[in-house]
Structure formats: structure tokens, C-alpha cells
Design a protein around this motif. Structure first.
Motif, PDB file in Angstrom:
ATOM      1  N   TYR A 211      37.909  54.350 -37.953  1.00 21.42           N
ATOM      2  CA  TYR A 211      36.671  53.948 -36.200  1.00 21.42           C
ATOM      3  C   TYR A 211      37.867  53.087 -35.448  1.00 21.42           C
ATOM      4  CZ  TYR A 211      33.197  56.219 -38.991  1.00 21.42           C
ATOM      5  OH  TYR A 211      32.781  56.343 -39.732  1.00 21.42           O
ATOM      6  N   GLY A 212      38.896  52.499 -35.959  1.00 17.69           N
ATOM      7  CA  GLY A 212      40.084  51.427 -35.120  1.00 17.69           C
ATOM      8  C   GLY A 212      38.954  50.663 -35.285  1.00 17.69           C
ATOM      9  N   GLU A 213      38.778  49.488 -33.779  1.00 18.98           N
ATOM     10  CA  GLU A 213      38.567  48.180 -33.627  1.00 18.98           C
ATOM     11  C   GLU A 213      36.992  48.766 -32.704  1.00 18.98           C
ATOM     12  OE1 GLU A 213      38.907  45.356 -32.343  1.00 18.98           O
ATOM     13  OE2 GLU A 213      40.529  45.134 -34.192  1.00 18.98           O
ATOM     14  N   ALA A 214      37.143  50.339 -32.810  1.00 17.14           N
ATOM     15  CA  ALA A 214      35.283  50.693 -31.938  1.00 17.14           C
ATOM     16  C   ALA A 214      34.459  50.157 -32.769  1.00 17.14           C
ATOM     17  CB  ALA A 214      35.364  52.230 -31.901  1.00 17.14           C
ATOM     18  N   TYR A 215      33.664  50.036 -31.806  1.00 17.71           N
ATOM     19  CA  TYR A 215      32.248  49.270 -31.858  1.00 17.71           C
ATOM     20  C   TYR A 215      30.615  50.429 -31.549  1.00 17.71           C
ATOM     21  CZ  TYR A 215      28.386  45.950 -32.621  1.00 17.71           C
ATOM     22  OH  TYR A 215      27.281  45.408 -33.279  1.00 17.71           O
ATOM     23  N   CYS A 216      30.572  50.023 -30.417  1.00 13.99           N
ATOM     24  CA  CYS A 216      29.167  50.713 -29.835  1.00 13.99           C
ATOM     25  C   CYS A 216      29.959  51.421 -29.431  1.00 13.99           C
ATOM     26  CB  CYS A 216      28.409  50.103 -29.776  1.00 13.99           C
ATOM     27  SG  CYS A 216      29.093  48.997 -27.634  1.00 13.99           S
ATOM     28  N   GLY A 217      30.867  52.473 -28.860  1.00 12.86           N
ATOM     29  CA  GLY A 217      32.085  53.101 -28.359  1.00 12.86           C
ATOM     30  C   GLY A 217      31.647  53.441 -26.731  1.00 12.86           C
ATOM     31  N   GLY A 218      31.887  53.840 -26.362  1.00 15.34           N
ATOM     32  CA  GLY A 218      31.474  54.139 -24.304  1.00 15.34           C
ATOM     33  C   GLY A 218      32.403  53.185 -24.121  1.00 15.34           C
ATOM     34  N   GLN A 219      31.287  53.694 -22.313  1.00 16.45           N
ATOM     35  CA  GLN A 219      31.487  52.480 -20.926  1.00 16.45           C
ATOM     36  C   GLN A 219      30.873  51.285 -21.809  1.00 16.45           C
ATOM     37  OE1 GLN A 219      30.290  53.702 -18.046  1.00 16.45           O
ATOM     38  NE2 GLN A 219      31.480  55.310 -17.717  1.00 16.45           N
ATOM     39  N   ILE A 220      29.496  50.880 -22.141  1.00 15.60           N
ATOM     40  CA  ILE A 220      29.448  49.960 -22.720  1.00 15.60           C
ATOM     41  C   ILE A 220      30.119  49.158 -23.515  1.00 15.60           C
ATOM     42  CG2 ILE A 220      28.386  50.841 -24.961  1.00 15.60           C
ATOM     43  CD1 ILE A 220      26.930  48.008 -22.291  1.00 15.60           C
ATOM     44  N   GLU A 221      30.706  49.542 -24.320  1.00  8.98           N
ATOM     45  CA  GLU A 221      31.962  48.584 -25.286  1.00  8.98           C
ATOM     46  C   GLU A 221      32.391  48.412 -23.960  1.00  8.98           C
ATOM     47  OE1 GLU A 221      32.870  50.009 -29.317  1.00  8.98           O
ATOM     48  OE2 GLU A 221      35.185  49.026 -28.622  1.00  8.98           O
ATOM     49  N   ALA A 222      33.149  49.459 -23.910  1.00  6.24           N
ATOM     50  CA  ALA A 222      34.831  49.119 -22.547  1.00  6.24           C
ATOM     51  C   ALA A 222      34.075  47.854 -21.725  1.00  6.24           C
ATOM     52  CB  ALA A 222      34.969  49.958 -21.724  1.00  6.24           C
ATOM     53  N   SER A 223      32.563  47.549 -20.890  1.00  4.19           N
ATOM     54  CA  SER A 223      32.694  45.983 -20.603  1.00  4.19           C
ATOM     55  C   SER A 223      31.592  44.843 -21.614  1.00  4.19           C
ATOM     56  CB  SER A 223      30.960  46.587 -19.764  1.00  4.19           C
ATOM     57  OG  SER A 223      29.715  46.866 -20.730  1.00  4.19           O
ATOM     58  N   LEU A 224      31.625  45.047 -22.711  1.00  2.65           N
ATOM     59  CA  LEU A 224      31.381  44.426 -23.146  1.00  2.65           C
ATOM     60  C   LEU A 224      32.786  44.004 -23.836  1.00  2.65           C
ATOM     61  CD1 LEU A 224      29.716  42.542 -25.779  1.00  2.65           C
ATOM     62  CD2 LEU A 224      29.524  44.325 -27.167  1.00  2.65           C
ATOM     63  N   ARG A 225      33.632  44.398 -24.365  1.00  2.00           N
ATOM     64  CA  ARG A 225      35.085  43.590 -24.317  1.00  2.00           C
ATOM     65  C   ARG A 225      35.621  42.971 -23.405  1.00  2.00           C
ATOM     66  NH1 ARG A 225      37.433  44.925 -28.686  1.00  2.00           N
ATOM     67  NH2 ARG A 225      36.555  47.156 -29.989  1.00  2.00           N
TER      68      ARG A 225
END
Ligand code: GSH
Length: 230
Positions: A211-225
Motif C-alpha cells: 500500500y506504500g504510504e497510504a493510510y486511510c485513503g481518499g481525499q481525507i488522507e490528502a487533507s490530513l497530509r
């Protein structure tokens, strides 16, 4: 032929608790891809192995049963794989900790991305995340968990869930690892001890590979990052 079938997205999020327990117990499982999960989840309840809203969904093939709802799955695995303490209160406390860990995941995704993280929203939230950490810490302190595990000489559901929650988050987000180390040193230490167990270290390496760096996925992960400056 595997022991279990798991329906969960290809990310190390809620379903990672289930993977961790299965890996720790030396069980085999097969997973279904996103298309199969979506088809099942969006299909008629009559076609579902168990009526469910969202994954994870686990099928125990030998017992011919299926479950959804993460804490229910974890307690079922705890019962059947002998990963729960003997006394009723400690068993309930294990479930309570699994439910807490699951709630942390709801929190950090703003309930599955109902809203996105913004800088002000994150700033206001950090004390609550630190409070979650200190709640785990206080449980460990009360149980005197300085070197061993929560409920005995070997790791159980509560240890595995605690370690999976904080190690996955800390591994993906160094700033949150630093917050855990500062806020909850006993929890950080238990997390390191349990995450270093060979089967769990192997699973974490597989998650990193798959899964690489992925955590929770989706736009919510992008906003968390984004709010974490990553
Ligand atoms: N309360 C459920 C929550 C399940 C859940 O929110 N699953 C997410 C993935 S982490 C999902 O894909 N949900 C889709 C949906 O609810 O429609 C549990 O603990 O298992």
C-alpha cells in the motif's frame, strides 16, 4: 485454501486490526479487491455473507460464519484464537480498548471524510488526539504495563490493537509518532514491543510494500497530509 476471507480496502486502516490478529495467530486469509467489496456492499442485503454497511467483513471458512463491525470481528477472533484474558472484566476491557481504537480511526478521518481537515480544524483537534493517547496511557499505567503485555505473559487482542493503531499512524505520520512518544511513553513502548513481534513486523513490511504510504485513503488522507505539512 485459506482459513479466512477478508473484505477490506487495500489500505492499512480499520482492516489492519483484523490482519494483525490473523497474522499474529499464524492464520491464512485471502482478500478481495475493491471491485468485489463495492459489489457486495452496494448489492442487496440478501446477497451479503452478513448484513453490513462498511468493511471490514470477515468470513471464517471452517466455522462457516461471517461478521462485520471491527470490534465484533476482533472479539470473535479473540475468543476463537484464545487471545483474550480469562476474567470477564479484562475481556470487556479488551473490547473497550478495541472500540476506543476504532473510535480513534473515526476521529482522525472526521467520520470517514464527512468533512475535510483544514488547518484550524486540525489545530482544534490535536488536543483531542493527545487525549486519546493519554487514555491509552492511563490504562497501561493502571495495569502497570512497563515491560510485558496488558493482560498477561503473552500479547492479546488489546495489545495487538493498541500496537496496530499507534504504529501504523506513527509510521505514516512522524509528527504523530512524536506526539505519542511525548504524551504516552508507556503506550509508545508497548507499541514498539508488540509491533516488533516477527509476524507483526512482517505484516507491517507487507503493508508498506502493498500500500506504500497510504493510510486511510481518499481525499481525507490528502487533507490530513496537507495539514501535517507533508
Ligand atoms: N463501524 C464500522 C465502520 C466501518 C467503516 O466505516 N468502513 C469504512 C472503511 S474504514 C467504509 O468503507 N465504509 C463504507 C460505508 O460506510 O459506506 C466498523 O467498525 O467496522
Amino acid at each position: 485454501m485459506t482459513d479466512y476471507e477478508l473484505y477490506y480496502w487495500p489500505i492499512p486502516f480499520r482492516g489492519q486490526f483484523v490482519r494483525a490478529v490473523l497474522a499474529h495467530a499464524g492464520k491464512s486469509w485471502s482478500e478481495h479487491d475493491g471491485g468485489a467489496i463495492a459489489k457486495l456492499k452496494d448489492g442487496p442485503p440478501a446477497h451479503m455473507p452478513v448484513p453490513f454497511m462498511g468493511p471490514p467483513l470477515l468470513i471464517d471458512k471452517a466455522a462457516d460464519v461471517a461478521l462485520s463491525q471491527t470490534p465484533a470481528i476482533l472479539i470473535y477472533l479473540g475468543e476463537t484464537l484464545r487471545l483474550l484474558p480469562a476474567d470477564p472484566f479484562s475481556r470487556a476491557l479488551s473490547l473497550k480498548m478495541a472500540a476506543d481504537a476504532n473510535d480513534v480511526l473515526d476521529d482522525i478521518t472526521l467520520d470517514g471524510g464527512r468533512l475535510m481537515w483544514t488547518k484550524p480544524r486540525w489545530k482544534a483537534y490535536v488536543p483531542r488526539l493527545a487525549k486519546w493517547m493519554s487514555l491509552f496511557e492511563e490504562t497501561l499505567r493502571r495495569r502497570g504495563v512497563e515491560a510485558g503485555f496488558l493482560f498477561g505473559a503473552t500479547p492479546g487482542i488489546a495489545d495487538i490493537v493498541t500496537a496496530t493503531l499507534w504504529s501504523t499512524m506513527g509510521d505514516r505520520f512522524p509528527a504523530l509518532q512524536a506526539l505519542l512518544d511525548e504524551t504516552a511513553p508507556l503506550t509508545a513502548a508497548l507499541t514498539r514491543r508488540v509491533a516488533a513481534l516477527p509476524a507483526l513486523a512482517k505484516l507491517a513490511a507487507k503493508a508498506r510494500h502493498d500500500y506504500g504510504e497510504a493510510y486511510c485513503g481518499g481525499q481525507i488522507e490528502a487533507s490530513l497530509r496537507k495539514v501535517l505539512g507533508m
